[in-house]
Design an enzyme around this catalytic site. Structure first.
Site, PDB file in Angstrom:
ATOM      1  N   THR A   8      -1.933   4.269 -12.436  1.00  0.00           N
ATOM      2  CA  THR A   8      -1.505   5.139 -13.540  1.00  0.00           C
ATOM      3  C   THR A   8      -1.900   6.599 -13.322  1.00  0.00           C
ATOM      4  OG1 THR A   8      -3.541   4.597 -14.715  1.00  0.00           O
ATOM      5  CG2 THR A   8      -1.589   3.325 -15.276  1.00  0.00           C
TER       6      THR A   8
ATOM      7  N   THR B 293      -4.673  -0.075 -10.513  1.00  0.00           N
ATOM      8  CA  THR B 293      -5.509  -1.032 -11.250  1.00  0.00           C
ATOM      9  C   THR B 293      -4.827  -2.370 -11.436  1.00  0.00           C
ATOM     10  OG1 THR B 293      -6.606   0.742 -12.421  1.00  0.00           O
ATOM     11  CG2 THR B 293      -6.683  -1.397 -13.471  1.00  0.00           C
TER      12      THR B 293
END
Ligand code: ASN
Length: 342
Positions: free
Chosen positions: A89, A13
């Site tokens: 993540t 991201t």
């Protein structure tokens, strides 16, 4: 002389942009990412940059990518004092744990970080995570890096990578280390908790062990599980080790058919590793009658390993081509600060 830190961009991201047609987030290139963080040039260290050819969402990470990443570190190990890996993540704790087992005699910091919101977003957490990770990676004392292990830095906290798990898909505070203290924190000052750091054996030269084997399975149990499902998992081909996420301190249902199946499969050579599905605490085989069967078949205890560390340790040790006996001994040994025993 200025400290040198290498930034390695793998995707996630942190470097994504919104595709307005589909409304989904997609990885974009590294130059664009750097343009979004001009503050990097203000950090008092020399920063090198390199990137995966095609940055990926970390859901697409595999052991092949861990090899690519380890090679990038190996090629640059002598030139740099520390490394910051930008990673999605979702599987960061897996990649970081895998690297911790692959790298022998590590004397420099390898810090994984990422973000929950893309770097271009007004409320992004990317800048703080990246800038502070670089700071931690550049810390020196008496001419040596202060940190010499694989870590994850996220939302003001520095963790040991193989103790860390992603516990929130929503909060900036996305990671936790339930069974091991934080290695450091960022407030007005950058604080390193020296007592928690791993002291690497200074005699051992740096090297990378690339051998891995992914013929493993992970089975989370629940009350009332179907026999057919369990049988089909245990009878699947090419399975060398099965991690069972059991209840509490390593307990499981006591049906006779299940015990017989465990006995048979373990006689056939399948390695059983027992973890707890509790977020914290550890496996204690034999504490309850409901874990006696695991003792009987000489199953491997995962003690307080996270799921991520457990999977990566299994992949690493299966790759070494060792006997089941040696596997059990090494698995139950603390190799990289990933495990504690009572
Ligand atoms: N899907 C993203 C990834 O892991 C999630 C993130 O980075 N926050 O690549």
């Amino acid at each position: 002389m200025k400290t040198k830190v290498l930034l390695i961009y793998t995707g996630g991201t942190i470097g994504m942009v919104k595709d307005y047609e589909t409304q989904t987030l997609k990885p974009f290139d590294f130059d664009n990412l750097l343009k979004q963080i001009p503050e990097i040039s203000l950090i008092d260290c020399e920063i090198g940059f390199t990137s995966f050819k095609d940055p990926i969402d970390s859901s697409d990470m595999s052991s092949d990518h861990w090899v690519i990443l380890a090679k990038m570190i190996e090629e640059n190990y002598e030139q740099y004092d520390g490394f910051v890996i930008l990673h999605g993540t979702d599987t960061m704790a897996y990649s970081a744990s895998a690297l911790s087992f692959m790298l022998n005699g590590l004397k420099k910091p390898i810090i994984f970080t990422g973000s929950q919101l893309p770097v271009g977003d007004l409320r992004t957490d990317a800048k703080e995570n990246l800038i502070t990770s670089i700071h931690f990676a550049s810390l020196h004392e008496n001419g040596r890096p202060k940190i010499s292990e694989v870590c994850i830095y996220f939302e003001y906290k520095l963790f040991r990578a193989n103790r860390t798990t992603k516990m929130s898909a929503e909060n900036f505070d996305a990671f936790s280390s339930p069974d091991y203290p934080e290695l450091g924190e960022s407030g007005i000052h950058l604080v390193v908790h020296e007592h928690a750091l791993r002291k690497e054996d200074s005699e051992q030269p740096f090297s990378i062990n690339y051998a891995m084997n992914t013929e493993l399975g992970l089975l989370k149990i629940f009350p009332g599980m179907q026999r057919e499902f369990i049988e089909s998992i245990m009878n699947s081909s090419n399975l060398k080790a099965l991690i069972i996420e059991a209840f509490g301190s390593g307990n499981i249902f006591s049906f006779e058919w299940f015990k017989d199946l465990l006995r048979k499969k373990s006689q056939d050579g399948l390695i059983f590793i027992i973890n707890t599905q509790c977020a914290a605490g550890m496996v204690e085989l034999g504490r309850y009658e409901t874990s006696e069967i695991f003792k009987e078949i000489n199953a491997v205890s995962g003690y307080d390993l996270t799921t991520e560390a457990s999977v990566c340790k299994t992949i690493h040790l299966l790759g070494q081509g060792i006997s089941s006996h040696e596997f059990k001994i090494l698995y139950e040994t603390d190799l990289r600060g990933e495990l504690s025993k009572k």
